[in-house]
Design a protein around this motif. Structure first.
Motif, short mmCIF file in Angstrom:
data_model
loop_
_atom_site.label_atom_id
_atom_site.label_comp_id
_atom_site.label_asym_id
_atom_site.label_seq_id
_atom_site.Cartn_x
_atom_site.Cartn_y
_atom_site.Cartn_z
N SER A 1 0.90 -1.17 0.15
CA SER A 1 -0.12 -0.10 0.03
C SER A 1 0.72 1.39 0.08
CB SER A 1 -0.85 0.04 1.16
OG SER A 1 -1.68 1.39 1.29
N SER A 2 0.28 2.38 -0.82
CA SER A 2 0.94 3.40 -0.71
C SER A 2 0.46 4.61 0.06
CB SER A 2 1.16 4.09 -2.20
OG SER A 2 -0.02 4.28 -2.83
N ALA A 3 -0.58 4.11 0.91
CA ALA A 3 -1.08 5.02 1.84
C ALA A 3 -0.37 5.46 2.92
CB ALA A 3 -2.44 4.56 2.44
N LEU A 4 -0.48 6.77 3.09
CA LEU A 4 0.57 7.60 4.24
C LEU A 4 -0.30 7.64 5.52
CD1 LEU A 4 2.39 10.05 2.02
CD2 LEU A 4 2.89 7.80 2.35
N PRO A 5 0.41 7.67 6.66
CA PRO A 5 1.84 7.29 6.71
C PRO A 5 2.22 5.71 6.56
CG PRO A 5 0.95 7.57 8.96
CD PRO A 5 -0.29 7.89 7.95
N LEU A 6 3.43 5.68 6.15
CA LEU A 6 3.75 4.12 5.87
C LEU A 6 4.46 3.70 7.34
CD1 LEU A 6 5.87 4.23 2.60
CD2 LEU A 6 3.32 3.89 2.99
N ILE B 1 6.78 6.63 -4.49
CA ILE B 1 5.94 5.35 -3.98
C ILE B 1 4.72 6.18 -4.35
CG2 ILE B 1 4.76 4.40 -1.88
CD1 ILE B 1 7.72 4.31 -0.67
N THR B 2 4.06 7.15 -3.99
CA THR B 2 2.76 7.67 -4.16
C THR B 2 2.42 7.84 -5.52
OG1 THR B 2 3.56 9.89 -3.66
CG2 THR B 2 2.68 8.65 -1.89
N GLU B 3 3.70 8.32 -6.31
CA GLU B 3 3.32 8.83 -7.80
C GLU B 3 3.46 7.23 -8.61
OE1 GLU B 3 5.88 11.78 -8.56
OE2 GLU B 3 5.10 13.13 -6.87
N GLY B 4 3.89 6.44 -8.06
CA GLY B 4 4.07 5.22 -9.05
C GLY B 4 5.27 5.27 -9.82
N ARG B 5 6.20 6.06 -9.51
CA ARG B 5 7.41 6.11 -10.50
C ARG B 5 8.67 5.75 -9.78
NH1 ARG B 5 10.68 9.89 -8.18
NH2 ARG B 5 9.89 11.86 -6.94
N GLU B 6 9.70 5.91 -10.90
CA GLU B 6 11.26 5.31 -10.34
C GLU B 6 11.64 6.55 -9.23
OE1 GLU B 6 13.87 4.77 -13.52
OE2 GLU B 6 13.41 2.30 -13.47
N PRO B 7 12.37 6.02 -8.28
CA PRO B 7 13.12 7.15 -7.48
C PRO B 7 14.41 7.82 -8.20
CG PRO B 7 13.74 4.88 -6.79
CD PRO B 7 12.90 4.84 -7.90
N LEU B 8 14.68 8.96 -7.87
CA LEU B 8 16.12 9.43 -8.40
C LEU B 8 17.23 8.30 -8.29
CD1 LEU B 8 17.32 11.62 -9.81
CD2 LEU B 8 17.92 12.72 -7.65
N LEU B 9 17.44 7.77 -7.18
CA LEU B 9 18.42 6.60 -7.04
C LEU B 9 17.93 5.31 -7.24
CD1 LEU B 9 21.49 7.56 -6.37
CD2 LEU B 9 19.77 9.29 -5.86
N THR B 10 17.98 4.81 -8.31
CA THR B 10 17.68 3.44 -8.64
C THR B 10 18.82 2.42 -8.22
OG1 THR B 10 18.60 3.45 -10.88
CG2 THR B 10 16.30 4.32 -10.70
N VAL B 11 18.27 1.23 -8.30
CA VAL B 11 19.38 0.15 -7.82
C VAL B 11 20.35 0.31 -9.01
CG1 VAL B 11 19.59 -2.28 -7.75
CG2 VAL B 11 17.79 -1.06 -6.60
N ASP B 12 19.95 0.22 -10.43
CA ASP B 12 20.81 0.03 -11.51
C ASP B 12 22.02 1.24 -11.36
OD1 ASP B 12 19.60 -1.82 -12.51
OD2 ASP B 12 18.48 -0.91 -13.95
#
Length: 387
Positions: free
Chosen positions: A3-8, A330-341
């Motif tokens: 779930s992306s509901a806040l707070p996590l 998490i809330t926008e369903g996008r990649e973070p700036l710092l990805t694992v790759d």
């Protein structure tokens, strides 16, 4: 899907120094995150930190001895991994498989084989809506954002070179304070891996994908340490740009981290996370012989230490900014700036420095990523000079 509901609900694995930094960041973001659990093999360490949390919030987090115990009880929505580097992947994969979002303290691990395993696990988790990110908080410094934007929009012209130095000091007592410190197995390296990886990440963020590395490493001011306290490398990038990378924990009393980005129409200097210098040529062009450091335009960007509601003197500032990006992802369903790759690439670059130094020749980054040197052990003596 998590779930992306806040707070996590949030758990922090590792209750040492960096774990306390994450506690500060999580408690600062009390509207978005709720600290529900602490995990550490040392009950005393976990109890001490839990007492701090209870004093500040009135609520005592649950305590677990392992990530397995944590997820077996009730997997939180976000798991933060802040343990010794060599344990990161094992703990992160368990958390991902339990359905949690994951944030890992730098570096993502010390071993590329394990790092690839995490990359695969993160891809599978992403398909379920989970986010996995690696701490590299200095990407979120206002100074770094300004320089990166100038690179991206072409303001510097062709970026031709970079110079990055991490001239720090760590005492012998620092290395003697923990059995894992200064070991290949858990620290993954010395001055470059442990202290310099943030600066490596920034250098790659500014200059692009690295192609080859040539390096030397040495142990010059410490005893009984497996890894280097000094590393120097030259890095060639696919854009043609060249860079010098330097990291040491043998530079008493320790100077400020400094990163220079140089281009055909502009240059910048970041020192101690501040935008110390920037100059971009105007439409009339630049002087034939240059300005030799004149024409600093940094003041047009204002105060690059804006605290964002957090005391700018505290170590948590960059972490809070990265948590903000993680939560937005998490809330926008996008990649973070710092990805694992991106973290794998930084790790491969650091490992290429060590491989180059050990083999005595230039090494291709793509060969390191592909696993060509996976069987090469780094548990070998570095050049040691008596103090």
């Amino acid at each position: 899907m998590t779930s992306s509901a806040l707070p996590l609900t949030t758990a922090i694995i590792g209750c040492g120094v960096i774990g306390r930094t994450h506690v500060d960041a999580v408690l600062h973001l009390k509207e978005q995150l709720t600290l529900t659990a602490l995990v550490d093999v040392s009950t005393d360490r976990a109890e001490a930190l839990a007492a701090v949390v209870e004093e500040r919030t009135g609520v005592r987090p649950a305590i677990f001895a392992s990530v397995h115990d944590l997820v077996a009880a009730d997997a939180p929505q976000l798991v933060v991994v802040a343990t010794p580097s060599g344990l990161h992947v094992e703990q992160a994969v368990v958390a991902l498989e339990a359905g949690a979002h994951v944030l890992i303290e730098k570096p993502l691990d010390v071993d590329l084989v394990r790092a690839r395993r995490l990359a695969e696990a993160a891809k599978v988790a992403a398909a379920r809506g989970q986010v996995c990110s690696i701490i590299s908080q200095h990407r979120f410094d206002p100074s770094s954002q300004i320089v990166h934007a100038a690179v991206e929009n072409g303001s510097f012209g062709r970026v031709t070179s970079g110079v990055a130095t991490v001239p720090w000091w760590r005492s012998q007592d620092y290395y003697d304070s923990g059995d894992w410190r200064g070991t290949w197995a858990l620290d993954g390296g010395g001055a470059l891996m442990n202290q310099g990886v943030h600066t490596v990440d920034l250098l790659l963020w500014f200059l692009g994908r690295p192609v080859t590395v040539a390096a030397e490493i040495a142990l010059l001011a410490h005893e009984g340490v497996e890894v280097e306290d000094t590393a120097v490398a030259t890095v060639a990038f696919d854009s043609g740009a060249l860079a010098v990378l330097h990291a040491t924990t043998a530079g008493y009393p320790g100077l400020t981290v400094r990163l220079q980005v140089l281009g055909s129409r502009g240059s910048a200097v970041i020192d101690a996370d501040k935008l110390e210098y920037i100059h971009i040529a105007d439409e009339t062009g630049s002087a034939d012989m240059g300005l030799q450091g004149g024409g600093n335009q940094a003041d047009r960007y204002g105060d690059t230490e804006t605290a964002d509601g957090v005391d700018a003197t505290r170590f948590t500032l960059g972490h809070v900014r990265q948590y903000d990006d993680l939560l937005a992802a998490i809330t926008e369903g996008r990649e973070p700036l710092l990805t694992v790759d991106s973290a794998v690439l930084a790790l491969a670059t650091v490992r290429a420095v060590y491989i180059s130094a050990i083999l005595g020749r230039r090494v291709r980054i793509d060969d390191v990523i592909a696993g060509e040197y996976d069987e090469l052990t780094l548990e070998v003596p570095v050049t040691e000079v008596p103090v």
